[in-house]
Design an enzyme around this catalytic site. Structure first.
Site: not given
Ligand SMILES: *[C@@H]1O[C@H](CO)[C@@H](O)[C@H](O)[C@H]1NC(C)=O
Ligand SMILES: *[C@@H]1O[C@H](CO)[C@@H](O)[C@H](O)[C@H]1NC(C)=O
Ligand SMILES: *[C@@H]1O[C@H](CO)[C@@H](O)[C@H](O)[C@H]1NC(C)=O
Ligand SMILES: *[C@@H]1O[C@H](CO)[C@@H](O)[C@H](O)[C@H]1NC(C)=O
Length: 377
Positions: A47, A340, A343
């Site tokens: 991610s 978040d 990340h």
């Protein structure tokens, strides 16, 4: 071609707004030494690098970021990238004067791919056992690269395709998810010693590097695994277990083991494989220093996330689409390290990309990414 060119100009206009360069020539490059070289960028990973590939797979919202407020600071829509804006490979492509590289699953193989593409997938690990069925694991990303390489040959002819492959930079950020709480709760983790498990993770990464080398790839840029135990999600776990929001030490120790082995394996590959050149980015040290001294990186808050709920906003609830619906959102993500629970913000990604690109050898070496781009094969 024309589409790519227009997109790149738009991005350049948006990004530099009247600063450094005017995008008079879309594909202008400052190749002082090798004016005919085109170095593409092929990105693999999780991610931290995913620009939206998971929008195109059958997964759950836990592995997606295609809803607000993701993307709010740059794209003005949720592109699917796990940030408020761009991810590290977007900045690297910009510094290399490449066009904006779309997710491979979005563009498919119909593009000529001569500038590269991005295969990264949120939640992906080096092991097939990491979030199986929900992510594009590293081996599947390699499969897509092989598909792209065939397509390059049919688009450009063998000779030009081979030059693209040998001059390209292969960028990797993988391993963090192999040390997630789900992974350390798996039967494969529990039936191994930590050392053997880490050796499997690193072994699967080096296997992929060797496969790309066999196809003609020569320039590799690999990030190590940061102290994931220090991200907001783990500080929240620490609080839940009665702590004061310290780093979760097991999830600092596993990345440390991983990084010792990974750097050793890269040195070995350079000795064994003729022409193999690499950049090892010490993300562990860089993230540690950012957390301890955010202002050095132009940031203010490095422990609490911008978007999420609970202690340190460490709940995975940004956007309210997952099991937990409540969440808070800061109004100054540019001051935060984490967007978040997990990340980095675009602001942090830009700082990391700058260091990967032209940072000192002790953080990004033996080559930095800029010098990899300048090598000619
Ligand atoms: C996607 O996954 C769900 C749940 O696992 C399944 O019911 C559905 O058939 C899958 N859809 C596709 C297109 O594979
Ligand atoms: C670990 O796995 C077991 C069995 O799959 C599950 O019941 C348990 O909730 C998991 N624990 C955590 C912390 O994920
Ligand atoms: C890669 O991972 C698998 C488990 O998914 C493991 O069985 C295998 O030994 C690993 N390969 C290497 C080269 O370590
Ligand atoms: C960073 O590393 C230093 C030295 O090992 C350590 O004292 C500090 O706690 C680390 N910071 C974080 C956030 O892990």
């Amino acid at each position: 071609m024309a589409n790519l060119c227009i997109q790149q100009c738009l991005i350049v206009v948006l990004v530099v707004l009247g600063s450094l360069t005017t995008p008079s020539d879309c594909f202008h490059r400052d190749h002082d030494h090798h004016p005919k070289t085109t170095a593409a960028l092929f990105t693999f990973g999780d991610s931290v690098f995913d620009p939206g590939n998971n929008n195109y797979i059958n997964t759950t919202v836990d592995f997606q970021a295609n809803f607000p407020p993701y993307g709010e600071s740059f794209f003005k829509y949720p592109s699917g990238a796990f940030s408020d804006g761009r991810v590290i490979p977007d900045f690297i492509a910009q510094y290399a004067n490449l066009p904006f590289l779309q997710p491979y699953l979005q563009i498919g193989s119909q593009y000529q791919l001569a500038y590269g593409t991005n295969f990264a997938s949120g939640g992906a690990g080096a092991l097939a056992e990491t979030f199986p069925g929900f992510v594009i694991d590293l081996k599947k990303q390699l499969w897509y690269f092989n598909e792209a390489e065939k397509k390059l040959r049919s688009n450009l002819g063998n000779r030009r395709a081979e030059r693209v492959v040998s001059n390209a930079v292969y960028l990797f950020c993988i391993g963090g998810n192999d040390y997630s709480t789900d992974s350390t709760n798996s039967s494969i983790f529990k039936s191994s010693t930590p050392e053997d498990y880490v050796a499997m993770v690193v072994g699967n990464i080096t296997t992929v590097l060797k496969e790309i080398y066999k196809k003609g790839g020569r320039k590799f840029a690999v990030m190590n695994v940061p102290a994931i135990g220090c991200i907001p999600a783990f500080r929240a776990l620490n609080v839940a277990a009665g702590g004061n929001g310290e780093c979760e030490e097991e999830y600092v120790a596993l990345p440390k083991l991983h990084n010792v082995l990974l750097s050793r394996e890269l040195e070995q590959l350079q000795k064994q494989l003729k022409g193999f050149k690499y950049s090892y980015f010490d993300f562990f040290t860089v993230l540690n220093e950012t957390i301890d001294n955010p202002s050095k990186f132009g940031l203010k808050e490095a422990k609490t996330g911008c978007c999420g709920g609970g202690p340190y906003r460490g709940d995975h609830s940004c956007g309210g689409k997952t099991a937990i619906k409540e969440y808070e959102l800061c109004d100054n993500p540019q001051d935060y390290l984490f967007f978040d629970s997990t990340h980095p913000t675009q602001a942090a990604n830009e700082q990391f990309a700058k260091l990967m690109w032209s940072g000192p050898t002790k953080l990004t070496g033996p080559y930095n990414v800029k010098s990899l781009f300048q090598l000619s094969y």
